[in-house]
Design a protein around this motif. Structure first.
Motif, PDB file in Angstrom:
ATOM      1  N   ASP A 175     -49.578 -35.338  -2.092  1.00 35.78           N
ATOM      2  CA  ASP A 175     -48.921 -35.291  -3.398  1.00 35.78           C
ATOM      3  C   ASP A 175     -49.704 -34.443  -4.395  1.00 35.78           C
ATOM      4  OD1 ASP A 175     -51.076 -36.866  -4.092  1.00 35.78           O
ATOM      5  OD2 ASP A 175     -49.888 -38.649  -4.589  1.00 35.78           O
ATOM      6  N   GLY A 176     -50.864 -33.943  -3.981  1.00 31.55           N
ATOM      7  CA  GLY A 176     -51.647 -33.067  -4.835  1.00 31.55           C
ATOM      8  C   GLY A 176     -52.400 -33.740  -5.954  1.00 31.55           C
ATOM      9  N   LYS A 177     -52.380 -35.055  -6.022  1.00 30.21           N
ATOM     10  CA  LYS A 177     -53.022 -35.763  -7.130  1.00 30.21           C
ATOM     11  C   LYS A 177     -54.459 -36.156  -6.837  1.00 30.21           C
ATOM     12  CE  LYS A 177     -48.594 -37.455  -8.867  1.00 30.21           C
ATOM     13  NZ  LYS A 177     -47.777 -38.632  -9.228  1.00 30.21           N
ATOM     14  N   ASP A 178     -54.930 -35.833  -5.654  1.00 22.75           N
ATOM     15  CA  ASP A 178     -56.309 -36.118  -5.285  1.00 22.75           C
ATOM     16  C   ASP A 178     -56.806 -34.959  -4.435  1.00 22.75           C
ATOM     17  OD1 ASP A 178     -58.712 -37.408  -5.064  1.00 22.75           O
ATOM     18  OD2 ASP A 178     -58.053 -38.831  -3.540  1.00 22.75           O
ATOM     19  N   GLY A 179     -58.074 -34.660  -4.543  1.00 22.24           N
ATOM     20  CA  GLY A 179     -58.609 -33.566  -3.753  1.00 22.24           C
ATOM     21  C   GLY A 179     -60.070 -33.333  -4.053  1.00 22.24           C
ATOM     22  N   TRP A 180     -60.617 -32.311  -3.414  1.00 21.47           N
ATOM     23  CA  TRP A 180     -62.046 -32.012  -3.553  1.00 21.47           C
ATOM     24  C   TRP A 180     -62.251 -30.512  -3.388  1.00 21.47           C
ATOM     25  CZ3 TRP A 180     -65.368 -35.548  -5.270  1.00 21.47           C
ATOM     26  CH2 TRP A 180     -66.749 -35.270  -5.216  1.00 21.47           C
ATOM     27  N   LEU A 181     -63.216 -29.967  -4.113  1.00 22.34           N
ATOM     28  CA  LEU A 181     -63.544 -28.549  -4.035  1.00 22.34           C
ATOM     29  C   LEU A 181     -65.036 -28.371  -3.854  1.00 22.34           C
ATOM     30  CD1 LEU A 181     -63.088 -25.449  -4.493  1.00 22.34           C
ATOM     31  CD2 LEU A 181     -63.340 -25.927  -6.950  1.00 22.34           C
ATOM     32  N   ILE A 182     -65.422 -27.558  -2.872  1.00 24.10           N
ATOM     33  CA  ILE A 182     -66.799 -27.127  -2.708  1.00 24.10           C
ATOM     34  C   ILE A 182     -66.783 -25.606  -2.633  1.00 24.10           C
ATOM     35  CG2 ILE A 182     -68.880 -27.175  -1.272  1.00 24.10           C
ATOM     36  CD1 ILE A 182     -67.951 -29.844  -0.141  1.00 24.10           C
ATOM     37  N   GLU A 183     -67.434 -24.964  -3.587  1.00 25.80           N
ATOM     38  CA  GLU A 183     -67.508 -23.504  -3.565  1.00 25.80           C
ATOM     39  C   GLU A 183     -68.856 -23.059  -4.092  1.00 25.80           C
ATOM     40  OE1 GLU A 183     -65.344 -19.430  -5.177  1.00 25.80           O
ATOM     41  OE2 GLU A 183     -64.376 -21.378  -5.502  1.00 25.80           O
ATOM     42  N   ALA A 184     -69.553 -22.250  -3.310  1.00 17.43           N
ATOM     43  CA  ALA A 184     -70.850 -21.728  -3.713  1.00 17.43           C
ATOM     44  C   ALA A 184     -70.714 -20.969  -5.023  1.00 17.43           C
ATOM     45  CB  ALA A 184     -71.389 -20.800  -2.619  1.00 17.43           C
ATOM     46  N   GLU A 190     -72.466 -30.702  -3.395  1.00 22.21           N
ATOM     47  CA  GLU A 190     -71.605 -31.849  -3.110  1.00 22.21           C
ATOM     48  C   GLU A 190     -70.158 -31.577  -3.478  1.00 22.21           C
ATOM     49  OE1 GLU A 190     -74.396 -32.026  -4.872  1.00 22.21           O
ATOM     50  OE2 GLU A 190     -75.728 -32.967  -3.416  1.00 22.21           O
ATOM     51  N   GLY A 191     -69.928 -30.678  -4.441  1.00 20.87           N
ATOM     52  CA  GLY A 191     -68.577 -30.344  -4.839  1.00 20.87           C
ATOM     53  C   GLY A 191     -68.097 -31.138  -6.035  1.00 20.87           C
ATOM     54  N   ILE A 192     -66.823 -30.971  -6.358  1.00 18.98           N
ATOM     55  CA  ILE A 192     -66.217 -31.661  -7.493  1.00 18.98           C
ATOM     56  C   ILE A 192     -64.877 -32.239  -7.061  1.00 18.98           C
ATOM     57  CG2 ILE A 192     -67.312 -30.243  -9.273  1.00 18.98           C
ATOM     58  CD1 ILE A 192     -64.697 -28.658  -9.466  1.00 18.98           C
ATOM     59  N   THR A 193     -64.483 -33.315  -7.735  1.00 11.57           N
ATOM     60  CA  THR A 193     -63.174 -33.899  -7.467  1.00 11.57           C
ATOM     61  C   THR A 193     -62.106 -33.153  -8.255  1.00 11.57           C
ATOM     62  OG1 THR A 193     -61.874 -35.935  -7.459  1.00 11.57           O
ATOM     63  CG2 THR A 193     -63.369 -35.635  -9.302  1.00 11.57           C
ATOM     64  N   LEU A 194     -60.942 -33.064  -7.681  1.00 12.08           N
ATOM     65  CA  LEU A 194     -59.795 -32.450  -8.329  1.00 12.08           C
ATOM     66  C   LEU A 194     -58.695 -33.502  -8.339  1.00 12.08           C
ATOM     67  CD1 LEU A 194     -59.959 -29.052  -6.442  1.00 12.08           C
ATOM     68  CD2 LEU A 194     -60.609 -29.441  -8.815  1.00 12.08           C
ATOM     69  N   ALA A 195     -58.514 -34.136  -9.463  1.00 16.70           N
ATOM     70  CA  ALA A 195     -57.580 -35.256  -9.519  1.00 16.70           C
ATOM     71  C   ALA A 195     -56.840 -35.260 -10.837  1.00 16.70           C
ATOM     72  CB  ALA A 195     -58.326 -36.578  -9.336  1.00 16.70           C
ATOM     73  N   GLY A 196     -55.639 -35.808 -10.829  1.00 16.77           N
ATOM     74  CA  GLY A 196     -54.860 -35.885 -12.053  1.00 16.77           C
ATOM     75  C   GLY A 196     -53.520 -36.539 -11.811  1.00 16.77           C
ATOM     76  N   ASP A 197     -52.774 -36.670 -12.880  1.00 14.49           N
ATOM     77  CA  ASP A 197     -51.485 -37.359 -12.807  1.00 14.49           C
ATOM     78  C   ASP A 197     -50.343 -36.454 -12.371  1.00 14.49           C
ATOM     79  OD1 ASP A 197     -52.685 -39.711 -13.642  1.00 14.49           O
ATOM     80  OD2 ASP A 197     -52.348 -39.243 -15.773  1.00 14.49           O
ATOM     81  N   ASN A 198     -50.516 -35.139 -12.514  1.00 12.40           N
ATOM     82  CA  ASN A 198     -49.437 -34.211 -12.218  1.00 12.40           C
ATOM     83  C   ASN A 198     -49.582 -33.634 -10.811  1.00 12.40           C
ATOM     84  OD1 ASN A 198     -48.181 -34.317 -14.824  1.00 12.40           O
ATOM     85  ND2 ASN A 198     -49.915 -33.148 -15.602  1.00 12.40           N
ATOM     86  N   SER A 199     -48.469 -33.313 -10.215  1.00 16.84           N
ATOM     87  CA  SER A 199     -48.466 -32.744  -8.873  1.00 16.84           C
ATOM     88  C   SER A 199     -48.485 -31.230  -8.952  1.00 16.84           C
ATOM     89  CB  SER A 199     -47.215 -33.204  -8.106  1.00 16.84           C
ATOM     90  OG  SER A 199     -47.163 -32.596  -6.840  1.00 16.84           O
TER      91      SER A 199
END
Length: 353
Positions: A175-184, A190-199
């Motif tokens: 649903d796109g409301k949760d996720g994770w990003l790791i980019e040099a 460790e990366g960052i969380t990508l989360a929110g209420d919108n899809s």
């Protein structure tokens, strides 16, 4: 490819006109090209806690802006993105990437008449896949290699430099409301969380609901891209970039992938390029479109034999008005190295649940 004189231009369909009249007037003045570049640039800077001694005006990472929350209905307003986006869990920002002289390339030959045939072949190849269908609770995993090019000023002298090629990993719930990003260079190790209420528009659940009829699909693409298009960006270019966003860091169902390519073939100005190179150095053919307002060409790169999507790049084909970016400068380059369905957030393919 020119629009047929016997049919209305796609951008003139009633749905697109209605949305333009209702929403284009409300776009903030000065918004940079497509998908709220200025907002994403600010998010990009917020992720970095160590500023380099030399001033650098970095181009916002296109993939960074794609994974953050762009609501499905019309990609959403910038305020909604800010309100719904959570960037945390990664600690300090990543170490600054080393730079090198600007990436350059030889520009491939353009064939305007060959684009429909190439896209038809790519569409058939995309439809003939047996990728697994993701299920509730699973995540889409995309690994890639990317690099950006931007001006850097030291002692009042400005030069154009490119980041070192670096890895990027993105996880996104269906649903796109949760996720994770790791980019040099963009996040901590460790990366960052990508989360929110919108899809976001790239979420699998949204992609699965899009029409697979190419005409209906393109009408919706124009509607959604109109909602965020900068007035200086041609409407056809905005639609082309929007389709590219749905093809790159996402997992479109086979039928939709095939329809997206058929829809792209209907956009005026789309061309075939006989040779293009992705971030990993893999040569392929490309489907491309030039933005005449800035002289830049967006290229989708495909394997010459299998027609598998390899990556994307943005290339300067005409000198910019400031003379910084010479023709042949690679402004952004990417290569998809792995695309898979995994059972959990931050889980890599092959790992146990």
């Amino acid at each position: 490819m020119n629009a047929s004189p016997s049919q209305p231009h796609p951008a003139d369909w009633p749905e697109a006109q209605e949305l333009r009249s209702a929403q284009e007037r409300d776009l903030p003045a000065g918004r940079h090209q497509f998908h709220k570049e200025r907002l994403m640039a600010q998010i990009h800077e917020d992720l970095r806690t160590t500023a380099p001694e030399a001033a650098a005006v970095r181009r916002p990472n296109p993939f960074l802006r794609r994974v953050v929350l762009l609501p499905a209905a019309a990609f959403g307003l910038a305020g909604a993105v800010v309100a719904g986006l959570a960037l945390s869990g990664g600690g300090d920002g990543g170490k600054a990437l080393s730079t090198r002289p600007a990436l350059t390339t030889q520009l491939g030959a353009v064939d305007a008449k060959g684009a429909p045939q190439l896209l038809d072949r790519i569409s058939l190849a995309a439809a003939d896949t047996s990728e697994p269908t993701p299920h509730q609770g699973q995540f889409i995993y995309i690994a890639s290699k990317v690099a950006n090019t931007y001006p850097k000023t030291v002692d009042d002298k400005t030069t154009v430099v490119s980041d070192e090629l670096h890895s990027r990993q993105v996880w996104q719930s269906l649903d796109g409301k949760d996720g994770w990003l790791i980019e040099a260079g963009e996040t901590s190790e460790e990366g960052i969380t990508l989360a929110g209420d919108n899809s976001p528009s790239s979420a699998y659940a949204h992609l699965a609901e899009l029409p697979t009829d190419p005409d209906a699909l393109l009408r919706q693409i124009y509607k959604e891209s109109d909602a965020v298009r900068d007035h200086e960006v041609p409407r056809d270019q905005a639609a082309f970039v929007a389709i590219g966003d749905l093809l790159t860091e996402s997992y479109p169902p086979a039928k939709l992938g095939a329809a997206l390519y058929k829809a792209a073939a209907k956009i005026p100005g789309v061309v075939a390029v006989d040779d293009a190179v992705d971030a990993m150095g893999r040569h392929g053919v490309a489907v491309a479109r030039q933005n005449d307002t800035d002289g830049q060409r967006t290229e989708w790169i495909f394997d010459k034999k299998t027609l598998e999507f390899l990556g994307e790049r943005e290339v300067q084909v005409e000198a910019d008005k400031d003379g910084l970016f010479k023709p042949g400068t690679v402004l952004f380059t990417s290569a998809i190295t792995q695309r898979a369905v995994v059972d959990g957030n931050k889980q890599e393919p092959g790992e146990a649940s």
